[in-house]
Design an enzyme around this catalytic site. Structure first.
Site, PDB file in Angstrom:
ATOM      1  N   ARG A 231      -7.780  -2.582  -1.721  1.00 13.70           N
ATOM      2  CA  ARG A 231      -7.769  -1.572  -0.840  1.00 13.70           C
ATOM      3  C   ARG A 231      -7.796  -0.079  -1.337  1.00 13.70           C
ATOM      4  O   ARG A 231      -7.634   0.062  -2.411  1.00 13.70           O
ATOM      5  CB  ARG A 231      -6.049  -1.533  -0.126  1.00 13.70           C
ATOM      6  CG  ARG A 231      -6.010  -2.785   0.476  1.00 13.70           C
ATOM      7  CD  ARG A 231      -4.537  -2.941   1.079  1.00 13.70           C
ATOM      8  NE  ARG A 231      -4.294  -1.928   2.093  1.00 13.70           N
ATOM      9  CZ  ARG A 231      -3.116  -1.636   2.634  1.00 13.70           C
ATOM     10  NH1 ARG A 231      -2.064  -2.426   2.200  1.00 13.70           N
ATOM     11  NH2 ARG A 231      -3.217  -0.847   3.589  1.00 13.70           N
TER      12      ARG A 231
ATOM     13  N   ARG B 164       1.322  -9.432   9.145  1.00 13.24           N
ATOM     14  CA  ARG B 164       1.528  -9.080  10.330  1.00 13.24           C
ATOM     15  C   ARG B 164       0.717 -10.015  11.243  1.00 13.24           C
ATOM     16  O   ARG B 164       1.032 -10.273  12.408  1.00 13.24           O
ATOM     17  CB  ARG B 164       1.303  -7.603  10.827  1.00 13.24           C
ATOM     18  CG  ARG B 164       2.173  -6.648   9.875  1.00 13.24           C
ATOM     19  CD  ARG B 164       2.141  -5.336  10.490  1.00 13.24           C
ATOM     20  NE  ARG B 164       2.775  -4.497   9.693  1.00 13.24           N
ATOM     21  CZ  ARG B 164       4.134  -4.110   9.652  1.00 13.24           C
ATOM     22  NH1 ARG B 164       4.754  -4.807  10.172  1.00 13.24           N
ATOM     23  NH2 ARG B 164       4.319  -3.373   8.590  1.00 13.24           N
TER      24      ARG B 164
ATOM     25  N   ARG C 138      -8.115  -6.169   9.748  1.00  5.02           N
ATOM     26  CA  ARG C 138      -7.238  -6.825  10.830  1.00  5.02           C
ATOM     27  C   ARG C 138      -8.134  -6.967  12.121  1.00  5.02           C
ATOM     28  O   ARG C 138      -7.700  -7.744  13.109  1.00  5.02           O
ATOM     29  CB  ARG C 138      -5.866  -6.074  11.227  1.00  5.02           C
ATOM     30  CG  ARG C 138      -5.192  -6.199  10.084  1.00  5.02           C
ATOM     31  CD  ARG C 138      -3.567  -5.274  10.399  1.00  5.02           C
ATOM     32  NE  ARG C 138      -2.779  -5.895   9.231  1.00  5.02           N
ATOM     33  CZ  ARG C 138      -1.612  -5.143   9.100  1.00  5.02           C
ATOM     34  NH1 ARG C 138      -1.298  -3.921   9.656  1.00  5.02           N
ATOM     35  NH2 ARG C 138      -0.822  -5.627   8.192  1.00  5.02           N
TER      36      ARG C 138
ATOM     37  N   LYS D 182      -6.338  -2.448   5.918  1.00  2.88           N
ATOM     38  CA  LYS D 182      -4.962  -2.798   5.876  1.00  2.88           C
ATOM     39  C   LYS D 182      -4.850  -3.961   4.972  1.00  2.88           C
ATOM     40  O   LYS D 182      -5.719  -4.240   4.053  1.00  2.88           O
ATOM     41  CB  LYS D 182      -4.395  -2.967   7.215  1.00  2.88           C
ATOM     42  CG  LYS D 182      -4.473  -1.871   7.995  1.00  2.88           C
ATOM     43  CD  LYS D 182      -3.385  -0.697   7.625  1.00  2.88           C
ATOM     44  CE  LYS D 182      -3.300   0.622   8.495  1.00  2.88           C
ATOM     45  NZ  LYS D 182      -2.539   1.581   7.751  1.00  2.88           N
TER      46      LYS D 182
ATOM     47  N   GLY E  78       0.885  -1.189   0.033  1.00  2.41           N
ATOM     48  CA  GLY E  78      -0.139   0.071   0.065  1.00  2.41           C
ATOM     49  C   GLY E  78       0.770   1.231  -0.132  1.00  2.41           C
ATOM     50  O   GLY E  78       0.637   2.363  -0.723  1.00  2.41           O
TER      51      GLY E  78
ATOM     52  N   ASP F 124       0.481  -0.226  12.844  1.00  6.48           N
ATOM     53  CA  ASP F 124       0.637  -1.377  12.430  1.00  6.48           C
ATOM     54  C   ASP F 124       0.887  -2.559  13.483  1.00  6.48           C
ATOM     55  O   ASP F 124       1.023  -3.649  13.138  1.00  6.48           O
ATOM     56  CB  ASP F 124       1.753  -1.134  11.559  1.00  6.48           C
ATOM     57  CG  ASP F 124       1.830  -0.470  10.404  1.00  6.48           C
ATOM     58  OD1 ASP F 124       0.465  -0.486   9.773  1.00  6.48           O
ATOM     59  OD2 ASP F 124       2.609   0.057   9.856  1.00  6.48           O
TER      60      ASP F 124
HETATM   61  C1  S3P Z   1       2.791   3.554   6.150  1.00  5.77           C
HETATM   62  C2  S3P Z   1       1.732   4.396   6.804  1.00  5.77           C
HETATM   63  C3  S3P Z   1       0.576   3.487   7.557  1.00  5.77           C
HETATM   64  C4  S3P Z   1       1.087   2.309   7.866  1.00  5.77           C
HETATM   65  C5  S3P Z   1       1.750   1.452   6.618  1.00  5.77           C
HETATM   66  C6  S3P Z   1       3.188   2.256   6.292  1.00  5.77           C
HETATM   67  C7  S3P Z   1       3.754   4.631   5.556  1.00  5.77           C
HETATM   68  O1  S3P Z   1      -0.587   3.507   6.515  1.00  5.77           O
HETATM   69  O2  S3P Z   1      -0.112   1.282   8.159  1.00  5.77           O
HETATM   70  O3  S3P Z   1       2.333   0.164   6.964  1.00  5.77           O
HETATM   71  O4  S3P Z   1       5.116   4.096   5.483  1.00  5.77           O
HETATM   72  O5  S3P Z   1       3.410   5.772   5.155  1.00  5.77           O
HETATM   73  P1  S3P Z   1      -1.621   4.719   6.325  1.00  5.77           P
HETATM   74  O6  S3P Z   1      -1.020   5.627   5.877  1.00  5.77           O
HETATM   75  O7  S3P Z   1      -2.752   4.111   5.388  1.00  5.77           O
HETATM   76  O8  S3P Z   1      -1.936   4.586   7.695  1.00  5.77           O
END
Ligand code: S3P
Length: 437
Positions: free
Chosen positions: A128, A392, A351, A347, A100, A320
């Site tokens: 997502r 995770r 989760r 996520k 993501g 996370d």
């Molecule tokens: C991340 C932001 C978070 C996190 C992801 C990494 C990043 O996601 O859950 O594992 O590196 O900017 P969200 O921006 O969707 O909260």
């Protein structure tokens, strides 16, 4: 590059955990280091790079966009940056795999390019929500086509962008970062405001690469029209990977582990605070700066944990780490309540639902709510759980197996390689009993 192999694991009751280990490099920092080094002018060396599937996908995408990246060793990359306007149209769709972060941040970069791009991902990433980035980028002037209601694949028609002032509706460092990265290409000023401050790696790294940027928790502002200068990056060990060991050593009687040089950016360490509120014994040794980030050695010993109401203001700082926290809650005395965490539903898996289902299968009472859960601590029995391909969750149930009455069989663990290659060997090194099938 998508992981197609299924791999099931069996985690069994373990004796005390002991050892001194270093977990792999930070995933968030590794993605950003590749991106900014690629857009900078000159040669940047990245040390401590996470050699996981997610971050390798990002590196491969920049190679597809015409950036030369060398791999002198697994945890190193040398990136020959092409400058802000030096990327070339790729011949094929760009595959983000399970990542993501890769996809959302790339949307921001690609929105500023004079050529079109297609971003694709694996089955999980294809479910997502991407509207959270496509909307602000559209407001900046990009045209992005999605599959029904904002799902990947994404067709990005970049071009001339204008700066915006954007208040993020969800607490998301990925959204903030996508808008800031597009802001590099925009005319005028781009500002992002957040009700709940999130990890600030993009802001800090832009500054390190020489881009003028003003930022403080909850607010970041930059203007287009500057250059990124090549800079060497040292990636700290990933707190999110350390989290599984913090919980494991806390719950297995007699344990003592030392985790070396763990990144302790305050926007990442909510779990440390939550575990301490639960009674965990975690000490920080030799705090120091490494590559502009605070790191320290974390010493964790077994402790009796008690249930807490997780302070809602900690949620973005441990977003996370909830799968790991759920395992701590399952063996703590009393009830642990989580609220304000609806983001967990979008996520790599839902989760809240997947953890609740898995824990119930192991004999723990869990009440799920739309934005959280109440977990009643008890005795973990053995049984079968499905990680639903979520790295995770697979690692969290591996930790659960260490204190369960009978073996815990965990389905679909191959995606652990997205963020933590080497996890099975490292957990066995410290004393967990894990069999891969
Ligand atoms: C991340 C932001 C978070 C996190 C992801 C990494 C990043 O996601 O859950 O594992 O590196 O900017 P969200 O921006 O969707 O909260």
């Amino acid at each position: 590059m998508t992981t197609t192999e299924r791999s099931d694991w069996i985690s069994q009751r373990a004796g005390p955990l002991h050892g001194e280990i270093t977990v792999p490099g930070d995933k968030s920092v590794s993605h950003r280091a590749i991106m900014l080094a690629a857009l900078a002018e000159g040669r940047s060396q990245i040390d401590g790079f996470l050699e996981g599937e997610d971050t390798r996908a990002t590196a491969r995408i920049f190679a597809d966009l015409g950036v030369r990246i060398e791999t002198p060793s697994a945890s190193q990359r040398i990136v020959h940056g092409v400058g802000l306007r030096g990327l070339r149209e790729a011949r094929q769709p760009l595959d983000c795999g399970n990542a993501g972060t890769g996809m959302r941040l790339l949307c921001g970069v690609l929105a500023g390019q004079a050529f079109p791009s297609i971003l694709i991902g694996d089955e999980s990433l294809s479910r997502r929500p991407m509207q959270r980035v496509t909307e602000p980028l559209a407001a900046m002037g990009a045209r992005i086509e999605t599959r029904d209601r904002g799902l990947p694949p994404l067709r990005i028609h970049g071009g001339r962008l204008r700066g915006i002032a954007y208040a993020t509706p969800v607490a998301s460092a990925q959204v903030k970062s996508a808008v800031l990265l597009a802001g590099l290409y925009a005319e005028g000023e781009t500002e992002v405001r957040e009700a709940h401050p999130t990890r600030d790696y993009t802001e800090r790294m832009l500054a390190a690469f020489g881009w003028p940027i003003a930022f403080e928790p909850g607010r970041a502002r930059l203007a287009g029209g500057h250059r990124l200068r090549a800079t060497d990056v040292v990636v700290p060990a990933d707190f999110s990977s350390a989290a599984f060991f913090l919980v494991a050593a806390s719950i297995v009687p007699g344990s003592r582990l030392l985790l070396r040089a763990v990144g302790l950016n305050p926007r990442r360490t909510g779990l440390l605070q939550a575990l301490r509120l639960m009674g965990a014994d975690i000490r920080e040794h030799a705090p120091r700066e490494q590559g502009g980030e605070l790191v320290a050695d974390l010493e964790v010993r077994h402790a009796r944990l008690r249930g807490i109401d997780v302070p809602v203001e900690l949620v973005p700082d441990m977003i996370d780490e909830f799968p790991a926290l759920f395992i701590a809650a399952a063996v703590a005395e009393g009830i642990t309540r989580v609220r304000g965490a609806a983001e967990l539903r979008v996520k790599e898996s839902d989760r809240l639902a997947v953890m609740a289902e898995g824990l119930r299968r192991l004999g723990i009472a869990v009440e799920e709510t739309p934005d959280g859960a109440a977990i009643e601590g008890g005795c973990l029995l053995g049984g079968e759980v499905d990680s639903r391909g979520d790295h995770r969750i697979a690692m969290s149930f591996t930790v659960a197996g260490a204190v369960a009455q009978a073996p815990v069989r965990i389905g679909d663990c191959a995606n652990v390689a997205t963020s933590f290659p080497g996890f099975p060997d490292l957990v066995r090194d410290v004393g967990l009993v894990l069999v891969e099938r």
